[in-house]
Write a protein that holds these residues in place. Structure first.
Motif, PDB file in Angstrom:
ATOM      1  N   ILE A 290      45.198 112.154 -66.204  1.00 26.49           N
ATOM      2  CA  ILE A 290      45.402 113.153 -67.266  1.00 26.49           C
ATOM      3  C   ILE A 290      46.741 112.845 -67.933  1.00 26.49           C
ATOM      4  O   ILE A 290      47.730 112.574 -67.249  1.00 26.49           O
ATOM      5  CB  ILE A 290      45.407 114.590 -66.672  1.00 26.49           C
ATOM      6  N   SER A 291      46.766 112.896 -69.290  1.00 30.17           N
ATOM      7  CA  SER A 291      48.023 112.569 -69.974  1.00 30.17           C
ATOM      8  C   SER A 291      48.558 113.758 -70.764  1.00 30.17           C
ATOM      9  O   SER A 291      49.538 113.617 -71.489  1.00 30.17           O
ATOM     10  CB  SER A 291      47.848 111.411 -70.951  1.00 30.17           C
ATOM     11  N   ASP A 292      47.891 114.894 -70.644  1.00 32.26           N
ATOM     12  CA  ASP A 292      48.286 116.038 -71.446  1.00 32.26           C
ATOM     13  C   ASP A 292      48.628 117.211 -70.516  1.00 32.26           C
ATOM     14  O   ASP A 292      47.858 117.542 -69.602  1.00 32.26           O
ATOM     15  CB  ASP A 292      47.100 116.400 -72.362  1.00 32.26           C
ATOM     16  N   LEU A 293      49.784 117.821 -70.758  1.00 30.28           N
ATOM     17  CA  LEU A 293      50.262 118.854 -69.822  1.00 30.28           C
ATOM     18  C   LEU A 293      49.354 120.085 -69.794  1.00 30.28           C
ATOM     19  O   LEU A 293      49.148 120.694 -68.748  1.00 30.28           O
ATOM     20  CB  LEU A 293      51.687 119.265 -70.186  1.00 30.28           C
ATOM     21  N   LYS A 294      48.809 120.441 -70.971  1.00 26.09           N
ATOM     22  CA  LYS A 294      47.917 121.621 -71.022  1.00 26.09           C
ATOM     23  C   LYS A 294      46.669 121.372 -70.194  1.00 26.09           C
ATOM     24  O   LYS A 294      46.229 122.210 -69.410  1.00 26.09           O
ATOM     25  CB  LYS A 294      47.502 121.880 -72.481  1.00 26.09           C
ATOM     26  N   GLU A 295      46.124 120.179 -70.408  1.00 23.89           N
ATOM     27  CA  GLU A 295      44.909 119.806 -69.661  1.00 23.89           C
ATOM     28  C   GLU A 295      45.192 119.794 -68.158  1.00 23.89           C
ATOM     29  O   GLU A 295      44.385 120.260 -67.347  1.00 23.89           O
ATOM     30  CB  GLU A 295      44.466 118.411 -70.122  1.00 23.89           C
ATOM     31  N   LEU A 296      46.382 119.283 -67.818  1.00 24.06           N
ATOM     32  CA  LEU A 296      46.775 119.216 -66.407  1.00 24.06           C
ATOM     33  C   LEU A 296      46.822 120.631 -65.812  1.00 24.06           C
ATOM     34  O   LEU A 296      46.312 120.889 -64.713  1.00 24.06           O
ATOM     35  CB  LEU A 296      48.152 118.539 -66.287  1.00 24.06           C
ATOM     36  N   GLN A 298      45.273 123.372 -66.789  1.00 22.96           N
ATOM     37  CA  GLN A 298      43.929 123.961 -66.613  1.00 22.96           C
ATOM     38  C   GLN A 298      43.205 123.347 -65.423  1.00 22.96           C
ATOM     39  O   GLN A 298      42.593 124.041 -64.622  1.00 22.96           O
ATOM     40  CB  GLN A 298      43.095 123.764 -67.886  1.00 22.96           C
ATOM     41  N   PHE A 299      43.334 122.041 -65.314  1.00 18.42           N
ATOM     42  CA  PHE A 299      42.639 121.342 -64.224  1.00 18.42           C
ATOM     43  C   PHE A 299      43.137 121.831 -62.857  1.00 18.42           C
ATOM     44  O   PHE A 299      42.365 122.098 -61.942  1.00 18.42           O
ATOM     45  CB  PHE A 299      42.856 119.827 -64.360  1.00 18.42           C
ATOM     46  N   VAL A 300      44.463 121.977 -62.761  1.00 21.52           N
ATOM     47  CA  VAL A 300      45.056 122.360 -61.472  1.00 21.52           C
ATOM     48  C   VAL A 300      44.681 123.794 -61.108  1.00 21.52           C
ATOM     49  O   VAL A 300      44.370 124.099 -59.949  1.00 21.52           O
ATOM     50  CB  VAL A 300      46.589 122.177 -61.521  1.00 21.52           C
ATOM     51  N   LEU A 301      44.687 124.680 -62.099  1.00 25.90           N
ATOM     52  CA  LEU A 301      44.344 126.082 -61.808  1.00 25.90           C
ATOM     53  C   LEU A 301      42.929 126.173 -61.236  1.00 25.90           C
ATOM     54  O   LEU A 301      42.670 126.891 -60.279  1.00 25.90           O
ATOM     55  CB  LEU A 301      44.471 126.934 -63.076  1.00 25.90           C
ATOM     56  N   LYS A 302      42.035 125.392 -61.830  1.00 21.64           N
ATOM     57  CA  LYS A 302      40.647 125.390 -61.367  1.00 21.64           C
ATOM     58  C   LYS A 302      40.533 124.797 -59.956  1.00 21.64           C
ATOM     59  O   LYS A 302      39.839 125.330 -59.095  1.00 21.64           O
ATOM     60  CB  LYS A 302      39.807 124.534 -62.324  1.00 21.64           C
ATOM     61  N   ALA A 303      41.264 123.684 -59.754  1.00 22.32           N
ATOM     62  CA  ALA A 303      41.220 123.024 -58.437  1.00 22.32           C
ATOM     63  C   ALA A 303      41.746 123.957 -57.352  1.00 22.32           C
ATOM     64  O   ALA A 303      41.232 123.997 -56.237  1.00 22.32           O
ATOM     65  CB  ALA A 303      42.036 121.739 -58.481  1.00 22.32           C
ATOM     66  N   LYS A 304      42.775 124.734 -57.712  1.00 24.46           N
ATOM     67  CA  LYS A 304      43.331 125.688 -56.728  1.00 24.46           C
ATOM     68  C   LYS A 304      42.284 126.750 -56.394  1.00 24.46           C
ATOM     69  O   LYS A 304      42.075 127.093 -55.226  1.00 24.46           O
ATOM     70  CB  LYS A 304      44.573 126.377 -57.312  1.00 24.46           C
ATOM     71  N   GLU A 305      41.643 127.239 -57.460  1.00 20.84           N
ATOM     72  CA  GLU A 305      40.646 128.300 -57.269  1.00 20.84           C
ATOM     73  C   GLU A 305      39.513 127.817 -56.361  1.00 20.84           C
ATOM     74  O   GLU A 305      39.078 128.514 -55.458  1.00 20.84           O
ATOM     75  CB  GLU A 305      40.080 128.659 -58.643  1.00 20.84           C
ATOM     76  N   VAL A 310      41.602 116.892 -54.336  1.00 20.00           N
ATOM     77  CA  VAL A 310      41.549 115.999 -55.497  1.00 20.00           C
ATOM     78  C   VAL A 310      42.949 115.462 -55.788  1.00 20.00           C
ATOM     79  O   VAL A 310      43.948 116.133 -55.528  1.00 20.00           O
ATOM     80  CB  VAL A 310      40.965 116.759 -56.725  1.00 20.00           C
ATOM     81  N   SER A 311      43.000 114.254 -56.337  1.00 14.94           N
ATOM     82  CA  SER A 311      44.304 113.695 -56.705  1.00 14.94           C
ATOM     83  C   SER A 311      44.296 113.319 -58.181  1.00 14.94           C
ATOM     84  O   SER A 311      43.318 112.769 -58.692  1.00 14.94           O
ATOM     85  CB  SER A 311      44.616 112.476 -55.832  1.00 14.94           C
ATOM     86  N   ILE A 312      45.418 113.645 -58.840  1.00 17.51           N
ATOM     87  CA  ILE A 312      45.516 113.447 -60.290  1.00 17.51           C
ATOM     88  C   ILE A 312      46.717 112.551 -60.589  1.00 17.51           C
ATOM     89  O   ILE A 312      47.828 112.809 -60.102  1.00 17.51           O
ATOM     90  CB  ILE A 312      45.764 114.805 -60.993  1.00 17.51           C
ATOM     91  N   ALA A 313      46.476 111.536 -61.425  1.00 16.64           N
ATOM     92  CA  ALA A 313      47.599 110.751 -61.946  1.00 16.64           C
ATOM     93  C   ALA A 313      47.982 111.386 -63.270  1.00 16.64           C
ATOM     94  O   ALA A 313      47.156 111.430 -64.194  1.00 16.64           O
ATOM     95  CB  ALA A 313      47.177 109.306 -62.162  1.00 16.64           C
ATOM     96  N   TYR A 314      49.203 111.905 -63.369  1.00 15.33           N
ATOM     97  CA  TYR A 314      49.663 112.397 -64.671  1.00 15.33           C
ATOM     98  C   TYR A 314      50.413 111.248 -65.332  1.00 15.33           C
ATOM     99  O   TYR A 314      51.465 110.820 -64.832  1.00 15.33           O
ATOM    100  CB  TYR A 314      50.568 113.631 -64.515  1.00 15.33           C
ATOM    101  N   HIS A 315      49.871 110.758 -66.445  1.00 17.49           N
ATOM    102  CA  HIS A 315      50.560 109.663 -67.130  1.00 17.49           C
ATOM    103  C   HIS A 315      51.676 110.247 -67.986  1.00 17.49           C
ATOM    104  O   HIS A 315      51.444 110.710 -69.106  1.00 17.49           O
ATOM    105  CB  HIS A 315      49.585 108.831 -67.971  1.00 17.49           C
ATOM    106  N   GLY A 316      52.868 110.263 -67.437  1.00 22.39           N
ATOM    107  CA  GLY A 316      54.014 110.832 -68.139  1.00 22.39           C
ATOM    108  C   GLY A 316      55.165 110.970 -67.162  1.00 22.39           C
ATOM    109  O   GLY A 316      55.081 110.500 -66.024  1.00 22.39           O
ATOM    110  N   ASN A 317      56.209 111.630 -67.631  1.00 22.07           N
ATOM    111  CA  ASN A 317      57.411 111.720 -66.805  1.00 22.07           C
ATOM    112  C   ASN A 317      57.339 112.910 -65.843  1.00 22.07           C
ATOM    113  O   ASN A 317      56.911 113.992 -66.224  1.00 22.07           O
ATOM    114  CB  ASN A 317      58.631 111.854 -67.717  1.00 22.07           C
ATOM    115  N   ILE A 318      57.786 112.707 -64.626  1.00 22.61           N
ATOM    116  CA  ILE A 318      57.730 113.756 -63.591  1.00 22.61           C
ATOM    117  C   ILE A 318      58.534 114.991 -64.008  1.00 22.61           C
ATOM    118  O   ILE A 318      58.174 116.124 -63.673  1.00 22.61           O
ATOM    119  CB  ILE A 318      58.216 113.222 -62.213  1.00 22.61           C
ATOM    120  N   VAL A 319      59.596 114.790 -64.764  1.00 24.97           N
ATOM    121  CA  VAL A 319      60.430 115.935 -65.172  1.00 24.97           C
ATOM    122  C   VAL A 319      59.589 116.909 -65.995  1.00 24.97           C
ATOM    123  O   VAL A 319      59.723 118.133 -65.874  1.00 24.97           O
ATOM    124  CB  VAL A 319      61.664 115.453 -65.968  1.00 24.97           C
ATOM    125  N   GLU A 320      58.693 116.354 -66.808  1.00 23.39           N
ATOM    126  CA  GLU A 320      57.828 117.216 -67.636  1.00 23.39           C
ATOM    127  C   GLU A 320      56.982 118.124 -66.760  1.00 23.39           C
ATOM    128  O   GLU A 320      56.783 119.293 -67.078  1.00 23.39           O
ATOM    129  CB  GLU A 320      56.899 116.342 -68.501  1.00 23.39           C
TER     130      GLU A 320
END
Ligand SMILES: NC(=O)c1ccc[n+]([C@@H]2O[C@H](COP(=O)([O-])OP(=O)(O)OC[C@H]3O[C@@H](n4cnc5c(N)ncnc54)[C@H](O)[C@@H]3O)[C@@H](O)[C@H]2O)c1
Length: 679
Positions: A290-296, A298-305, A310-320
């Motif tokens: 996933i490269s978009d923070l909004k998408e990330l 939403q995805f995480v909220l659903k995964a938690k529920e 599941v494991s997600i690669a966020y293509h971007g900086n960890i600080v974000e």
């Protein structure tokens, strides 16, 4: 010419053809241009001394070009044409099994499927080298092929000084990497003396020929995440539905999503380098990109529920991720960081707010400005982590020097008397003075008290025959030894034994073997000795071929590293390195086939001294004697030191060892009551 003949040839008398620079291979970054003109000439003279004078005029411009272009002289022309990988041990030329086994391990490290930058002889961590150049490789292989049983090869930072007469029971190879006069051990000293061709960064298992690819790190990371989960569990619950946030999909950090899946949580791993993201995704080590923070979000909220694993690669900086999840109020259960902060100024850490490409350019073109960007980014990252920690996140340093570099950047990584976050300047002391950080390292909190202080550490072996069937048999042997030991083990080590029985029984299914037929598990001294003895018996009985034992340096005794392996030593001695030196000396006269000792590795040049060994089992009585003698020392040396530092778990373990071995007599500490100082 056959493979054996080529090895025996060493450095060829006729120059091989120039190699075309292969852009399809992952190459080491261009190194800092640190030498002045006279020093460059010295580097060239140093490189040319490997070759006959008749070749100097041809090689001089070529090596000068390498030095100018890449910052180092790798001697690409001398890369062998044969495939480099761990062959069955009998395929190597030579006079003794031990030397052939070492060749196998060297070639396994350099296998392009295993090594990070194979053509620069770099195995992992961006700078972990086996050799500095291809001439050293050719010479070492030739010496090993010529070696008799009563000789020892001395290797100085990749350079083979030569074969020396010794005796049958002496190590066949003694490796030192990056050992410096202590005052010459700052990062730029590595840049300079490595560019001159007189030292190298051996990391841990790279320069000691003991790297076995990603399996070791997946196992270690799984053990860490599982034990971190135990630490935050309120009612013994497991990790399902819990969120683990971290960074890095590189050599070692890339193990995190896979380990998160094995441990059973939701993992987010941020990575700025798209190549690294795609590599891990194509290997199946991470489930989704996933490269978009909004998408990330939403995805995480659903995964938690849904309590998804599941494991997600966020293509971007960890600080974000840290900042955005704070804003969105997404609860993070476990957090850490695995950017390469042991190497902050040369590509180990990418600052937030700039592209990957722009950062790569700035670190070469304007290194001072780049350093400032890194510092700013570390301050932002720390601020965001602090906000999460106030909400309950358990954050730990993963041995990548995050806390250390954040403190040096003047980030708010300490707590004041009132519990507020402050930077080093608050204490009017330098960042390198021993002020406790607001967070613990994974060794202080997890690996130290739960594993190392009980003697549990990363024991590994390689089946020298190269047969899959041998590996299966050794898995079975190891599992049955651990199961037997568990029936009479004290309660303190039951969960460690259980985790490793579970691991070894499923190890084949995880399909983590790359290169040599290798396996890893965590065991204490008794476990390591019993497993090794059972292997030796199986070799005697003709059930399996020879086995090469070893370990990661990230262990009980082999490494002195104040912010990692020895960070849970609280008597002030964590800044000494007697243990690592004692360990390698002790291993060498108790039967190791080869030993190594390194400056630098994991946390950085000058920050750690670490050592390891390799031991070949051939089914003989001598092998049995050596394995018992050396493995016992190799673990109990560290337990004695940890116990002297007053670590309760280590006192328990070393007392147990003394009961088992009457010849072991350890100086135990008398505990001084704190109340004594209250008057
Ligand atoms: N896994 C372990 O058990 C373990 C143990 C001890 C130490 N370490 C340390 O962990 C660090 C990582 O090791 P490695 O072999 O994976 O190194 P690596 O250099 O191969 O990988 C680090 C990755 O982090 C990425 N990165 C850097 N800055 C980033 C940022 N701000 N945001 C997102 N991604 C960023 C880089 O692009 C790179 O791919 C090292 O310092 C190593 O010593 C790991």
């Amino acid at each position: 010419m056959s493979f054996k003949e080529q090895i025996l040839l060493g450095i060829p008398d006729e120059l091989p053809l120039v190699k075309i620079y292969d852009t399809s291979v992952n190459h080491a970054p261009r190194r800092k241009d640190i030498l002045n003109d006279p020093e460059k000439n010295l580097a060239l003279k140093n490189a040319l001394r490997y070759f006959d004078q008749k070749h100097h005029r041809t090689l001089l411009p070529e090596f000068r070009n390498e030095l100018e272009t890449y910052g180092r002289i790798y001697m690409y022309r001398f890369m062998p044409d044969y495939k480099i990988y761990a062959r069955p041990v009998e395929d190597y030329p030579g006079n003794c099994l031990q030397a052939k086994s070492i060749m196998l391990m060297i070639q396994n490290n350099l296998n392009p499927d295993v090594a990070q930058h194979p053509q620069e002889l770099i195995i992992y961590g961006g700078n972990g080298a086996v050799f500095q150049n291809w001439a050293q490789y050719l010479l070492v292989m030739q010496y090993l092929a010529q070696m008799e049983e009563d000789q020892t090869l001395a290797i100085y930072s990749g350079h083979p000084m030569g074969l020396f007469p010794s005796h049958k029971n002496a190590p066949k190879v003694v490796v030192t990497n990056g050992m410096m006069i202590p005052n010459y051990s700052k990062p730029d000293h590595w840049e300079k003396y490595n560019a001159l061709g007189v030292t190298q960064y051996g990391q841990m298992t790279a320069g000691s020929f003991m790297y076995i690819g990603p399996q070791g790190i997946v196992h270690g990371t799984t053990i860490t995440v599982l034990n971190a989960g135990r630490k935050i569990a309120k009612n013994n619950e497991d990790l399902s539905g819990k969120l683990f946030v971290t960074s890095g999909l590189g050599g070692m950090s890339g193990a995190q999503p896979k380990a998160g899946n094995i441990a059973g949580c939701i993992t987010i791993c941020a990575e700025v380098n798209l190549k690294a993201v795609n590599t891990r995704f194509s290997q199946g080590w991470v489930d989704i990109i996933i490269s978009d923070l909004k998408e990330l979000t939403q995805f995480v909220l659903k995964a938690k529920e849904n309590k998804e694993v599941v494991s997600i690669a966020y293509h971007g900086n960890i600080v974000e991720v840290w900042e955005h999840f704070d804003k969105e109020n997404i609860y993070i259960d476990l957090g850490t960081d695995q950017t390469s902060l042991h190497n902050p100024w040369a590509g180990g850490y990418y600052p937030v707010g700039m592209s990957y490409e722009a950062a790569n350019e700035m670190m070469v073109e304007n290194p001072e400005q780049f350093k400032e960007k890194v510092r700013e980014s570390l301050c932002r990252q720390t601020d965001a982590i602090n906000k999460h920690s106030v909400k309950g996140t358990y954050f730990f340093d993963y041995g990548n020097a995050f806390l250390l570099e954040a403190s040096r950047a003047d980030a708010k990584i300490y707590k004041n008397e009132k519990g507020g976050f402050v930077s080093a300047s608050y204490f009017e002391k330098g960042a390198d003075e021993d002020i406790p950080f607001a967070y613990q390292s994974y060794v202080q909190d997890i690996m130290g008290p739960l594993c190392f202080d009980y003697g549990f550490g990363p024991f590994r072996w390689v089946c020298a025959s190269g047969n899959e069937a041998d590996l299966d048999k050794t898995d079975e042997i190891a599992a049955s030894v651990l199961e037997k030991l568990k029936t009479s083990a004290p309660k303190e080590i039951q969960s460690q034994l259980q985790d490793n029985i579970h691991w070894i029984k499923n190890a084949k299914k995880n399909k983590l073997v790359v290169g040599s037929k290798a396996r890893i598990l965590y065991a204490d001294a008794v476990g390591r000795i019993e497993i090794a003895k059972a292997f030796n018996d199986a070799i005697t009985a003709g059930k399996i071929g020879p086995v090469i034992l070893g370990r990661d340096h990230h262990d009980v005794s082999g490494t002195d590293s104040p912010y990692r392996e020895t960070s849970n030593i609280y008597d002030g001695s964590k800044f000494t390195s007697d243990m690592a030196i004692q360990n390698v000396i002790g291993d060498s006269f108790r039967g190791a086939t080869w030993v190594s000792i390194h400056n630098g590795g994991g946390v950085g040049w000058g920050e750690v001294v670490n050592g390891g060994f390799g031991m070949v089992l051939d089914g003989s009585k001598e092998s049995e004697y050596k394995l018992k003698s050396m493995l016992f020392w190799d673990v109990n040396n560290g337990l004695a030191r940890r116990s002297w530092a007053r670590n309760d778990e280590a006192i328990f373990s070393i007392k147990r060892a003394m009961e088992q071995e009457p010849k072991l007599k350890i100086t135990l500490p008398n505990i001084v009551k704190d109340s004594l100082f209250l008057d």
